[in-house]
Scaffold this active site. Structure first.
Site, PDB file in Angstrom:
ATOM      1  N   ASP A  94       0.827  -1.206   0.000  1.00 54.86           N
ATOM      2  CA  ASP A  94       0.000   0.000   0.000  1.00 54.86           C
ATOM      3  C   ASP A  94       0.865   1.262   0.000  1.00 54.86           C
ATOM      4  O   ASP A  94       1.979   1.256   0.507  1.00 54.86           O
ATOM      5  CB  ASP A  94      -0.914  -0.035   1.241  1.00 54.86           C
ATOM      6  N   ASN A 141     -10.795  -2.569  -5.749  1.00 59.96           N
ATOM      7  CA  ASN A 141      -9.997  -1.596  -6.503  1.00 59.96           C
ATOM      8  C   ASN A 141     -10.600  -1.245  -7.865  1.00 59.96           C
ATOM      9  O   ASN A 141     -10.202  -0.260  -8.484  1.00 59.96           O
ATOM     10  CB  ASN A 141      -8.539  -2.068  -6.663  1.00 59.96           C
TER      11      ASN A 141
HETATM   12  C1  IPE Z   1      -5.398  -2.744  -0.320  1.00 64.07           C
HETATM   13  O1  IPE Z   1      -5.069  -1.400  -0.465  1.00 64.07           O
HETATM   14  C2  IPE Z   1      -5.326  -3.423  -1.648  1.00 64.07           C
HETATM   15  C3  IPE Z   1      -3.991  -3.571  -2.226  1.00 64.07           C
HETATM   16  C4  IPE Z   1      -2.873  -3.229  -1.675  1.00 64.07           C
HETATM   17  C5  IPE Z   1      -3.957  -4.193  -3.525  1.00 64.07           C
HETATM   18  P1  IPE Z   1      -6.182  -0.273  -0.651  1.00 64.07           P
HETATM   19  O2  IPE Z   1      -5.454   1.004  -0.768  1.00 64.07           O
HETATM   20  O3  IPE Z   1      -7.083  -0.618  -1.773  1.00 64.07           O
HETATM   21  O4  IPE Z   1      -7.003  -0.374   0.714  1.00 64.07           O
HETATM   22  P2  IPE Z   1      -7.883   0.703   1.463  1.00 64.07           P
HETATM   23  O5  IPE Z   1      -8.862   1.234   0.456  1.00 64.07           O
HETATM   24  O6  IPE Z   1      -6.970   1.774   1.933  1.00 64.07           O
HETATM   25  O7  IPE Z   1      -8.513  -0.032   2.594  1.00 64.07           O
HETATM   26  C1  IPE Z   2      -1.372   0.376  -3.427  1.00 62.53           C
HETATM   27  O1  IPE Z   2      -1.198   1.731  -3.382  1.00 62.53           O
HETATM   28  C2  IPE Z   2      -1.640  -0.132  -4.828  1.00 62.53           C
HETATM   29  C3  IPE Z   2      -2.983  -0.668  -5.040  1.00 62.53           C
HETATM   30  C4  IPE Z   2      -3.962  -0.676  -4.160  1.00 62.53           C
HETATM   31  C5  IPE Z   2      -3.251  -1.225  -6.347  1.00 62.53           C
HETATM   32  P1  IPE Z   2      -2.428   2.747  -3.364  1.00 62.53           P
HETATM   33  O2  IPE Z   2      -2.772   3.082  -4.784  1.00 62.53           O
HETATM   34  O3  IPE Z   2      -3.539   2.241  -2.569  1.00 62.53           O
HETATM   35  O4  IPE Z   2      -1.781   4.013  -2.680  1.00 62.53           O
HETATM   36  P2  IPE Z   2      -2.465   4.980  -1.625  1.00 62.53           P
HETATM   37  O5  IPE Z   2      -2.966   4.137  -0.507  1.00 62.53           O
HETATM   38  O6  IPE Z   2      -3.578   5.689  -2.343  1.00 62.53           O
HETATM   39  O7  IPE Z   2      -1.367   5.904  -1.206  1.00 62.53           O
HETATM   40 MG    MG Z   3      -4.086   2.403  -0.621  1.00 64.74          MG
END
Ligand code: IPE
Ligand code: IPE
Ligand code: MG
Length: 256
Positions: free
Chosen positions: A19, A67
């Site tokens: 994340d 996602n």
């Molecule tokens: C969890 O991260 C999913 C992945 C790392 C693929 P998200 O960024 O989607 O989770 P939330 O929305 O902060 O809970």
């Molecule tokens: C994780 O990084 C990647 C995926 C969930 C695919 P994020 O895209 O969730 O990054 P933040 O949480 O918005 O910083």
């Molecule tokens: Mg995230």
């Protein structure tokens, strides 16, 4: 005798919620997709580090069932990066003798990505140098629903009997059927939540939360997470004394 600081062995199965790509980019005045590109590069680094550190199962949460709600251009970029990663990683998977697999419903992935996934899974099926799993279109609740539907079909067809259902049987319907449960679940970016990831399999996992965003999470951070894991005592509902009477390596959940 092990020291209290290192009471158990390395984890067999490490799972990572990768994340913070968006925040990594934002902090640098870059678009979110630049964070995803940097994050994809880091996956390669961590796959290598994990193999070097002797981790037998590495599971990476790359795209959740939720996602899809993101802006289309971001989802498109993530799919493009995934296709590129699979093409570039094929050589590395062969070199390291890794078995590649996925958990999640990949039928919903774009056709080109699905083909690459299926090809990589098939080509690496007989490798035994460790298992690399990508969680794609994965969500624990969706996984459980899918498992229950499959099980109900087996009941209807007379192949299964609810009276004899136990956890071992139900878990054989999950995407993770032939994998050990994760011992250590790492989440980067400072968030302290599991976001629908391996909820059942992580029942007795140790959790490690790292403040760094995923693109900055390096080999040294992985080593630090392993050190933290080794210093913990997993009790599985028992007392510390009971466990210390057994042995020092408490890698897996006792079956009885
Ligand atoms: C969890 O991260 C999913 C992945 C790392 C693929 P998200 O960024 O989607 O989770 P939330 O929305 O902060 O809970
Ligand atoms: C994780 O990084 C990647 C995926 C969930 C695919 P994020 O895209 O969730 O990054 P933040 O949480 O918005 O910083
Ligand atoms: Mg995230």
């Amino acid at each position: 005798m092990s020291t209290p600081a290192e009471s158990q062995c390395n984890p067999v199965h490490v799972a990572i919620i990768m994340d913070g790509n968006g925040r990594w980019a934002k902090a640098r005045g870059l678009p979110r997709n630049a964070g995803h590109r940097q994050g994809a590069g880091n996956v390669r680094e961590i796959v290598r580090a994990s193999a070097d550190l002797g981790i037998r199962y590495l599971t990476l949460y790359a795209f959740s069932s939720e996602n899809w709600k993101r802006p289309k251009e971001e989802v498109d970029e993530l799919m493009k990066l995934l296709a590129r990663f699979l093409k570039e990683q094929a050589k590395e998977i062969r070199k390291q003798g890794l078995r590649f697999r996925t958990i999640g419903d990949i039928s919903a992935m774009p056709a080109d990505v699905r083909e690459l996934l299926e090809k990589t899974i098939a080509e690496s099926a007989n490798n035994n140098g460790g298992t690399l799993t990508l969680a794609l279109n994965y969500g624990s609740r969706q996984e459980l629903l899918n498992a229950v539907k499959l099980y109900a079909e087996d009941v209807q067809a007379g192949r299964a009997r609810p009276e004899t259902l136990d956890w071992q049987t139900l878990s054989s319907y999950l995407y993770t059927a032939d994998m050990p449960d994760p011992d250590l679940v790492i989440r980067t970016s400072g968030e302290r939540r599991v976001s629908n990831f391996l909820l059942l399999q992580g029942a007795y996992a140790e959790y490690y939360f790292c403040e760094k965003n995923w693109p900055e999470f390096g080999r040294a951070d992985l080593e630090e997470a392993l050190r933290s894991y080794r210093a913990r005592e997993r009790r599985y509902g028992m007392t510390g004394e009971q466990l210390r009477e057994k042995d020092n390596c408490q890698d897996s959940l006792p079956t009885s």
